[in-house]
Structure formats: structure tokens, C-alpha cells
Design a protein around this motif. Structure first.
Motif, PDB file in Angstrom:
ATOM      1  N   LEU A   1     -92.673 -32.705 -33.016  1.00 42.76           N
ATOM      2  CA  LEU A   1     -92.194 -32.296 -34.342  1.00 42.76           C
ATOM      3  C   LEU A   1     -90.679 -32.120 -34.361  1.00 42.76           C
ATOM      4  O   LEU A   1     -90.055 -32.229 -35.410  1.00 42.76           O
ATOM      5  CB  LEU A   1     -92.840 -30.965 -34.753  1.00 42.76           C
ATOM      6  CG  LEU A   1     -94.350 -30.941 -34.950  1.00 42.76           C
ATOM      7  CD1 LEU A   1     -94.816 -29.518 -35.216  1.00 42.76           C
ATOM      8  CD2 LEU A   1     -94.756 -31.863 -36.096  1.00 42.76           C
ATOM      9  N   TRP A   2     -90.103 -31.845 -33.200  1.00 45.96           N
ATOM     10  CA  TRP A   2     -88.707 -31.412 -33.140  1.00 45.96           C
ATOM     11  C   TRP A   2     -87.768 -32.563 -32.829  1.00 45.96           C
ATOM     12  O   TRP A   2     -88.107 -33.464 -32.064  1.00 45.96           O
ATOM     13  CB  TRP A   2     -88.560 -30.313 -32.086  1.00 45.96           C
ATOM     14  CG  TRP A   2     -89.570 -29.242 -32.291  1.00 45.96           C
ATOM     15  CD1 TRP A   2     -90.768 -29.097 -31.646  1.00 45.96           C
ATOM     16  CD2 TRP A   2     -89.506 -28.197 -33.266  1.00 45.96           C
ATOM     17  NE1 TRP A   2     -91.441 -28.017 -32.169  1.00 45.96           N
ATOM     18  CE2 TRP A   2     -90.697 -27.447 -33.155  1.00 45.96           C
ATOM     19  CE3 TRP A   2     -88.540 -27.825 -34.211  1.00 45.96           C
ATOM     20  CZ2 TRP A   2     -90.955 -26.344 -33.955  1.00 45.96           C
ATOM     21  CZ3 TRP A   2     -88.805 -26.726 -35.011  1.00 45.96           C
ATOM     22  CH2 TRP A   2     -89.991 -26.000 -34.889  1.00 45.96           C
ATOM     23  N   PRO A   3     -86.555 -32.528 -33.388  1.00 41.44           N
ATOM     24  CA  PRO A   3     -85.564 -33.558 -33.041  1.00 41.44           C
ATOM     25  C   PRO A   3     -85.138 -33.398 -31.582  1.00 41.44           C
ATOM     26  O   PRO A   3     -85.325 -32.346 -30.972  1.00 41.44           O
ATOM     27  CB  PRO A   3     -84.400 -33.265 -33.997  1.00 41.44           C
ATOM     28  CG  PRO A   3     -84.544 -31.830 -34.352  1.00 41.44           C
ATOM     29  CD  PRO A   3     -86.015 -31.530 -34.319  1.00 41.44           C
TER      30      PRO A   3
ATOM     31  N   PHE B   1     -87.549 -21.426 -37.686  1.00 42.87           N
ATOM     32  CA  PHE B   1     -87.067 -22.790 -37.882  1.00 42.87           C
ATOM     33  C   PHE B   1     -86.972 -23.103 -39.364  1.00 42.87           C
ATOM     34  O   PHE B   1     -87.596 -22.446 -40.199  1.00 42.87           O
ATOM     35  CB  PHE B   1     -87.945 -23.812 -37.156  1.00 42.87           C
ATOM     36  CG  PHE B   1     -89.351 -23.976 -37.676  1.00 42.87           C
ATOM     37  CD1 PHE B   1     -89.648 -24.943 -38.626  1.00 42.87           C
ATOM     38  CD2 PHE B   1     -90.384 -23.195 -37.180  1.00 42.87           C
ATOM     39  CE1 PHE B   1     -90.952 -25.117 -39.084  1.00 42.87           C
ATOM     40  CE2 PHE B   1     -91.693 -23.358 -37.624  1.00 42.87           C
ATOM     41  CZ  PHE B   1     -91.972 -24.320 -38.584  1.00 42.87           C
ATOM     42  N   LEU B   2     -86.138 -24.082 -39.672  1.00 47.17           N
ATOM     43  CA  LEU B   2     -85.998 -24.596 -41.027  1.00 47.17           C
ATOM     44  C   LEU B   2     -86.716 -25.923 -41.099  1.00 47.17           C
ATOM     45  O   LEU B   2     -86.623 -26.744 -40.178  1.00 47.17           O
ATOM     46  CB  LEU B   2     -84.525 -24.800 -41.388  1.00 47.17           C
ATOM     47  CG  LEU B   2     -83.667 -23.549 -41.511  1.00 47.17           C
ATOM     48  CD1 LEU B   2     -82.218 -23.929 -41.780  1.00 47.17           C
ATOM     49  CD2 LEU B   2     -84.191 -22.642 -42.616  1.00 47.17           C
ATOM     50  N   ALA B   3     -87.418 -26.147 -42.190  1.00 51.63           N
ATOM     51  CA  ALA B   3     -88.085 -27.420 -42.431  1.00 51.63           C
ATOM     52  C   ALA B   3     -87.548 -27.981 -43.740  1.00 51.63           C
ATOM     53  O   ALA B   3     -87.272 -27.228 -44.684  1.00 51.63           O
ATOM     54  CB  ALA B   3     -89.593 -27.228 -42.508  1.00 51.63           C
ATOM     55  N   ARG B   4     -87.401 -29.309 -43.764  1.00 47.33           N
ATOM     56  CA  ARG B   4     -86.857 -29.970 -44.954  1.00 47.33           C
ATOM     57  C   ARG B   4     -87.763 -31.107 -45.397  1.00 47.33           C
ATOM     58  O   ARG B   4     -88.479 -31.686 -44.589  1.00 47.33           O
ATOM     59  CB  ARG B   4     -85.460 -30.516 -44.661  1.00 47.33           C
ATOM     60  CG  ARG B   4     -84.432 -29.448 -44.418  1.00 47.33           C
ATOM     61  CD  ARG B   4     -83.045 -30.039 -44.147  1.00 47.33           C
ATOM     62  NE  ARG B   4     -82.073 -28.985 -43.944  1.00 47.33           N
ATOM     63  CZ  ARG B   4     -81.840 -28.392 -42.771  1.00 47.33           C
ATOM     64  NH1 ARG B   4     -82.512 -28.774 -41.699  1.00 47.33           N
ATOM     65  NH2 ARG B   4     -80.929 -27.439 -42.669  1.00 47.33           N
TER      66      ARG B   4
ATOM     67  N   GLU C   1     -94.597 -31.552 -51.340  1.00 48.79           N
ATOM     68  CA  GLU C   1     -93.821 -32.592 -50.670  1.00 48.79           C
ATOM     69  C   GLU C   1     -93.971 -32.410 -49.166  1.00 48.79           C
ATOM     70  O   GLU C   1     -93.833 -31.292 -48.673  1.00 48.79           O
ATOM     71  CB  GLU C   1     -92.330 -32.472 -51.005  1.00 48.79           C
ATOM     72  CG  GLU C   1     -91.942 -32.804 -52.407  1.00 48.79           C
ATOM     73  CD  GLU C   1     -90.423 -32.738 -52.575  1.00 48.79           C
ATOM     74  OE1 GLU C   1     -89.706 -33.430 -51.827  1.00 48.79           O
ATOM     75  OE2 GLU C   1     -89.973 -31.977 -53.442  1.00 48.79           O
ATOM     76  N   PRO C   2     -94.222 -33.489 -48.421  1.00 51.55           N
ATOM     77  CA  PRO C   2     -94.337 -33.349 -46.963  1.00 51.55           C
ATOM     78  C   PRO C   2     -93.030 -32.869 -46.344  1.00 51.55           C
ATOM     79  O   PRO C   2     -91.939 -33.224 -46.801  1.00 51.55           O
ATOM     80  CB  PRO C   2     -94.660 -34.767 -46.490  1.00 51.55           C
ATOM     81  CG  PRO C   2     -95.105 -35.506 -47.695  1.00 51.55           C
ATOM     82  CD  PRO C   2     -94.447 -34.852 -48.878  1.00 51.55           C
ATOM     83  N   LEU C   3     -93.153 -32.062 -45.320  1.00 49.86           N
ATOM     84  CA  LEU C   3     -91.989 -31.638 -44.546  1.00 49.86           C
ATOM     85  C   LEU C   3     -91.702 -32.733 -43.529  1.00 49.86           C
ATOM     86  O   LEU C   3     -92.585 -33.147 -42.787  1.00 49.86           O
ATOM     87  CB  LEU C   3     -92.269 -30.305 -43.857  1.00 49.86           C
ATOM     88  CG  LEU C   3     -92.620 -29.151 -44.808  1.00 49.86           C
ATOM     89  CD1 LEU C   3     -93.006 -27.905 -44.021  1.00 49.86           C
ATOM     90  CD2 LEU C   3     -91.466 -28.855 -45.762  1.00 49.86           C
ATOM     91  N   THR C   4     -90.462 -33.210 -43.513  1.00 55.41           N
ATOM     92  CA  THR C   4     -90.151 -34.387 -42.697  1.00 55.41           C
ATOM     93  C   THR C   4     -89.197 -34.108 -41.539  1.00 55.41           C
ATOM     94  O   THR C   4     -89.107 -34.918 -40.624  1.00 55.41           O
ATOM     95  CB  THR C   4     -89.545 -35.499 -43.577  1.00 55.41           C
ATOM     96  OG1 THR C   4     -88.384 -34.986 -44.244  1.00 55.41           O
ATOM     97  CG2 THR C   4     -90.558 -35.991 -44.604  1.00 55.41           C
TER      98      THR C   4
END
Length: 196
Positions: free
Chosen positions: A76-78, A103-106, A148-151
Motif C-alpha cells: 500500500l505504501w510508496p 497516515f494520510l490517504a488521497r 472515491e477510491p483511495l489511491t
């Protein structure tokens, strides 16, 4: 840990643990945490740095905009966060610590929401920690969450907590912990304080 789900799940896990490094997976009784299940998950260790979601609560999947079962938690993480989160998870599995963080999700349209997560060790087979019981809770969930999906995801705070006090090998009398990758880790001595 600030969110009610995090605190209640930790309290349940700690009661079941009963002074051991971790409880066994079969000791977790879903009926006893029924109100938390929508924000709870279990991940299994499937390799050196692979933790696949075995179960993921309906609210977590709905908010993420996809089914998480079978997805690797670390994927999931960069890349710039993966090393730090991988170190956190390794400490949970190797040393019986509890991990938590923010964490922040966008979304693709750059809408943003903050989450809190907790990661607690479990033993499924044998005597080694090979599962993680966790929770993911939105902090002040916006009206659009789930539409909206979290990407993309960005860790903003990662902390370690030892329920029975910081082990001697940590040193520095349990002082604030080390910087791993570009994230600050905090070591929190036993018990839950108001500032966790």
C-alpha cells in the motif's frame, strides 16, 4: 493511540495476551469485539517482508474503495515509506512490540483524509509471531469517504509501544526512538498514556 477503535482493540488484545509476548490467533473471539470488526484486520506473514491481509473489516474496505483481502500490507505504501513501515512491522514480529501511527490517504482528485492504525502481534501456528491484528480508523471522516477510491498513502507518524516496558536492548532508559528512513519513530513505555 487516540481513536476509540485503536484503544479498545489494544485493551482487548492486552487482556487476552495476559502477560505473554502475544496471544494466539484462536484466542481472539470476534463476538467479544463485534463493535470493532468493521475497522479491524488480520494480516499473515507470507515471507521476510510480506504481510497479506487475511481478513479486512467492511468499513476499511469500503473507505479504501476496494477489497483488501489478499493484498500485501506493505504494498500500500510508496517506496519512501515502505522501508520505515517494514522496520516497524519487523520489530512487531521479532520483538513483540505494538506499532501504531498516522497516515494520510488521497484520492485521484486529491481529496485527503487522515487515518490512525494499530498493529499488534499474534501467534497462529508454532511459537513465533506470524500474524498481525490491526485496526485502521479514519480521523474525522469526510462526507465523501468511500465514494472515491483511495489511491495513495503517506505515513506521517510511526510509533512503537512495548506493553511490558521498553526492553533492555533498546537502551537509553526508553528514550524517544531512532529515525528510520525519513520517519520519526517513538518508543512508548508500557501502558497507554494520554499522549500516545
Amino acid at each position: 493511540m487516540q481513536q476509540p477503535t485503536s484503544r479498545q482493540l489494544y485493551a482487548y488484545w492486552d487482556t487476552i495476551r495476559n502477560g505473554r509476548i502475544a496471544p494466539r490467533r484462536f484466542e481472539i473471539e470476534p463476538a467479544k469485539i463485534a463493535g470493532l470488526l468493521r475497522e479491524t484486520f488480520i494480516a499473515e506473514c507470507t515471507g521476510l517482508l510480506a504481510f497479506r491481509f487475511r481478513l479486512a473489516g467492511t468499513r476499511v474496505c469500503q473507505q479504501f474503495g476496494r477489497e483488501l483481502r489478499g493484498v500485501d500490507f506493505l504494498s500500500l505504501w510508496p517506496v519512501h515509506d515502505r522501508d520505515a513501515i517494514g522496520s516497524l512491522v519487523r520489530t512487531i514480529v521479532n520483538d513483540g512490540a505494538v506499532g501504531h501511527g498516522l497516515f494520510l490517504a488521497r484520492t485521484e482528485t486529491n481529496r485527503q483524509v487522515a487515518f490512525e492504525f494499530t498493529l499488534m502481534p499474534l501467534i497462529h501456528t508454532g511459537s513465533s509471531i506470524n500474524r498481525i491484528l490491526g485496526s485502521i480508523t479514519a480521523i474525522e471522516p469526510p462526507f465523501w469517504l468511500g465514494a472515491e477510491p483511495l489511491t495513495s498513502f503517506e505515513a506521517t507518524e510511526l510509533s512503537l509501544h512495548w506493553p511490558d516496558g521498553v526492553p533492555a536492548f533498546i537502551g537509553n532508559d526508553g528514550a524517544e526512538a531512532v529515525r528510520l528512513a525519513r520517519r520519526q519513530f517513538r518508543v512508548v513505555e508500557g501502558g497507554l498514556s494520554r499522549s500516545d
